[in-house]
Design an enzyme around this catalytic site. Structure first.
Site, PDB file in Angstrom:
ATOM      1  N   GLY A  17       0.832  -1.208   0.000  1.00 10.04           N
ATOM      2  CA  GLY A  17       0.000   0.000   0.000  1.00 10.04           C
ATOM      3  C   GLY A  17       0.860   1.249   0.000  1.00 10.04           C
ATOM      4  N   ASN A  94       0.877  -2.705   5.238  1.00 11.56           N
ATOM      5  CA  ASN A  94       0.122  -1.461   5.407  1.00 11.56           C
ATOM      6  C   ASN A  94      -1.130  -1.421   4.529  1.00 11.56           C
ATOM      7  OD1 ASN A  94      -0.060   1.698   5.786  1.00 11.56           O
ATOM      8  ND2 ASN A  94       0.095   1.365   3.587  1.00 11.56           N
ATOM      9  N   TYR A 159     -14.219  -4.261   9.329  1.00  7.48           N
ATOM     10  CA  TYR A 159     -12.885  -3.643   9.369  1.00  7.48           C
ATOM     11  C   TYR A 159     -12.235  -3.894  10.734  1.00  7.48           C
ATOM     12  CZ  TYR A 159      -9.371   0.136   9.341  1.00  7.48           C
ATOM     13  OH  TYR A 159      -8.204   0.871   9.423  1.00  7.48           O
TER      14      TYR A 159
HETATM   15  P1  NAD Z   1      -5.133   4.670   1.677  1.00 12.52           P
HETATM   16  O1  NAD Z   1      -6.461   4.233   1.189  1.00 12.52           O
HETATM   17  O2  NAD Z   1      -4.711   6.074   1.490  1.00 12.52           O
HETATM   18  O3  NAD Z   1      -4.001   3.717   1.076  1.00 12.52           O
HETATM   19  C1  NAD Z   1      -4.152   2.325   1.014  1.00 12.52           C
HETATM   20  C2  NAD Z   1      -3.279   1.795  -0.114  1.00 12.52           C
HETATM   21  O4  NAD Z   1      -3.395   0.369  -0.119  1.00 12.52           O
HETATM   22  C3  NAD Z   1      -3.723   2.282  -1.498  1.00 12.52           C
HETATM   23  O5  NAD Z   1      -2.603   2.742  -2.232  1.00 12.52           O
HETATM   24  C4  NAD Z   1      -4.332   1.047  -2.144  1.00 12.52           C
HETATM   25  O6  NAD Z   1      -4.193   0.997  -3.553  1.00 12.52           O
HETATM   26  C5  NAD Z   1      -3.532  -0.059  -1.468  1.00 12.52           C
HETATM   27  N1  NAD Z   1      -4.233  -1.344  -1.489  1.00 12.52           N
HETATM   28  C6  NAD Z   1      -5.529  -1.590  -1.162  1.00 12.52           C
HETATM   29  N2  NAD Z   1      -5.815  -2.874  -1.354  1.00 12.52           N
HETATM   30  C7  NAD Z   1      -4.681  -3.480  -1.792  1.00 12.52           C
HETATM   31  C8  NAD Z   1      -4.355  -4.795  -2.168  1.00 12.52           C
HETATM   32  N3  NAD Z   1      -5.265  -5.789  -2.149  1.00 12.52           N
HETATM   33  N4  NAD Z   1      -3.085  -5.067  -2.575  1.00 12.52           N
HETATM   34  C9  NAD Z   1      -2.156  -4.084  -2.632  1.00 12.52           C
HETATM   35  N5  NAD Z   1      -2.426  -2.795  -2.311  1.00 12.52           N
HETATM   36  C10 NAD Z   1      -3.676  -2.499  -1.893  1.00 12.52           C
HETATM   37  O7  NAD Z   1      -5.139   4.295   3.236  1.00 12.52           O
HETATM   38  P2  NAD Z   1      -4.291   4.842   4.478  1.00 12.52           P
HETATM   39  O8  NAD Z   1      -5.157   5.722   5.274  1.00 12.52           O
HETATM   40  O9  NAD Z   1      -2.958   5.308   4.046  1.00 12.52           O
HETATM   41  O10 NAD Z   1      -4.169   3.496   5.330  1.00 12.52           O
HETATM   42  C11 NAD Z   1      -2.950   2.782   5.457  1.00 12.52           C
HETATM   43  C12 NAD Z   1      -3.099   1.799   6.602  1.00 12.52           C
HETATM   44  O11 NAD Z   1      -3.374   2.484   7.834  1.00 12.52           O
HETATM   45  C13 NAD Z   1      -4.250   0.800   6.453  1.00 12.52           C
HETATM   46  O12 NAD Z   1      -3.857  -0.450   6.946  1.00 12.52           O
HETATM   47  C14 NAD Z   1      -5.347   1.386   7.312  1.00 12.52           C
HETATM   48  O13 NAD Z   1      -6.276   0.421   7.711  1.00 12.52           O
HETATM   49  C15 NAD Z   1      -4.508   1.922   8.456  1.00 12.52           C
HETATM   50  N6  NAD Z   1      -5.180   2.955   9.249  1.00 12.52           N
HETATM   51  C16 NAD Z   1      -5.513   4.139   8.684  1.00 12.52           C
HETATM   52  C17 NAD Z   1      -6.129   5.108   9.476  1.00 12.52           C
HETATM   53  C18 NAD Z   1      -6.510   6.464   8.940  1.00 12.52           C
HETATM   54  O14 NAD Z   1      -7.086   7.260   9.717  1.00 12.52           O
HETATM   55  N7  NAD Z   1      -6.218   6.786   7.693  1.00 12.52           N
HETATM   56  C19 NAD Z   1      -6.420   4.832  10.826  1.00 12.52           C
HETATM   57  C20 NAD Z   1      -6.067   3.602  11.348  1.00 12.52           C
HETATM   58  C21 NAD Z   1      -5.437   2.667  10.552  1.00 12.52           C
END
Ligand code: NAD
Length: 262
Positions: A17, A94, A159
């Protein structure tokens, strides 16, 4: 001169990701710490945007297009990296998806896809890349869970279940794959494209509440008074990755401005 134990020079890190949000921040941080970063994303353009922007700054990065739910494709990437002698020493799980919906509205395919990407994906990546870390007696696995995986959250049961499962998966692996360390980071609210899904959802539940007001309400819950930024999470990932950090495993560490204390 920087202490070699405090840099990631000579290490290879694979960040799933890595094309967006937190994953992009982690890729940047690990590359600046000296690692070669394999930027993995299912969106080819996003992976190459991150890798190109790092390379332009003289940092070592390479894009890899991969869906973390595709075990055949993971095997192909592993064989390619093995043949090139560039297997990862650090694995950052991630990549994830996020959706919101009432318990009664989450249909089985949505449930399955959530578990598939957010829990089975990290499992497949661990299975593919940890054995070589064990063989070389050094490795770091850091998975991005969520405070929501500890506390649960209304309208996000699939989730949260996946994120809680990711903590249990990591703790089980930590007990098994020594001396490789395996930990989770649990972000709270971080400003990324994923967070927009949540703000849009709460706005759709009550159109009188604007998305800006939703963000303000999120911020009001955070003792340190601001939303998280990708670099907040990235710094914690870098710290866990350091060679000096060899006595910390099986933990799920909140990086959330104090949103949640357990
Ligand atoms: P985002 O949506 O900006 O980025 C996620 C990335 O993962 C994207 O580039 C997407 O293309 C890629 N992705 C999705 N499915 C995929 C797959 N099957 N194979 C390969 N790549 C894939 O999300 P983010 O906010 O940067 O989140 C990153 C991590 O942090 C995640 O695990 C999310 O659950 C966690 N998280 C985020 C938050 C928040 O507030 N943004 C809070 C808690 C946890």
């Amino acid at each position: 001169m920087t202490d070699p134990a405090e840099t990631l020079e000579g290490r290879t890190a694979l960040v799933t990701g890595g094309g967006s949000g937190i994953g992009r921040g982690i890729s940047d941080e690990l590359a600046r710490a000296g690692a070669l970063v394999l930027v993995v994303d299912m969106k080819a353009g996003s992976a190459s945007d991150t890798a190109t922007s790092l390379a332009r700054r003289g940092l070592a990065a390479r894009p890899i297009t991969l869906d973390v739910t595709d075990s055949t494709a993971i095997g192909e990437v592993r064989s390619m990296l093995e043949a090139e002698d560039s297997m990862p020493d650090i694995l950052v799980n991630n990549a994830a998806i996020f959706e919101m919906g009432a318990l009664e509205d989450i249909d089985p395919p949505s449930w399955d896809r959530m578990i598939e990407v957010n829990l089975k994906g990290p499992f497949l990546m661990m299975q593919a890349f940890i054995p070589r870390m064990v063989d070389q007696e050094w490795g770091r696995v850091i998975s991005i869970s969520s405070t929501a995986g500890k506390t649960g959250e209304a309208y996000a049961s699939h989730y949260c279940a996946a994120k809680r499962g990711l903590i249990a998966l990591s703790q089980s692996a930590a007990a098994e794959v020594v001396p490789v360390t395996v930990n989770c980071i649990c972000p709270g609210f971080v400003e990324t494209p994923m967070t927009r899904i949540e703000t849009r959802f709460w706005h759709s539940m009550d159109p009188a509440v604007s998305e800006e007001l939703v963000v303000q309400r999120m911020r009001d819950q955070i003792p340190l008074g601001r939303m998280g930024r990708p670099e907040d999470i990235a710094r914690a990932v870098r710290w866990l990755s350091l060679p000096t950090n060899d006595y910390l495993t099986g933990q799920a560490i909140n990086v959330d401005g104090g949103l949640d204390f357990h």
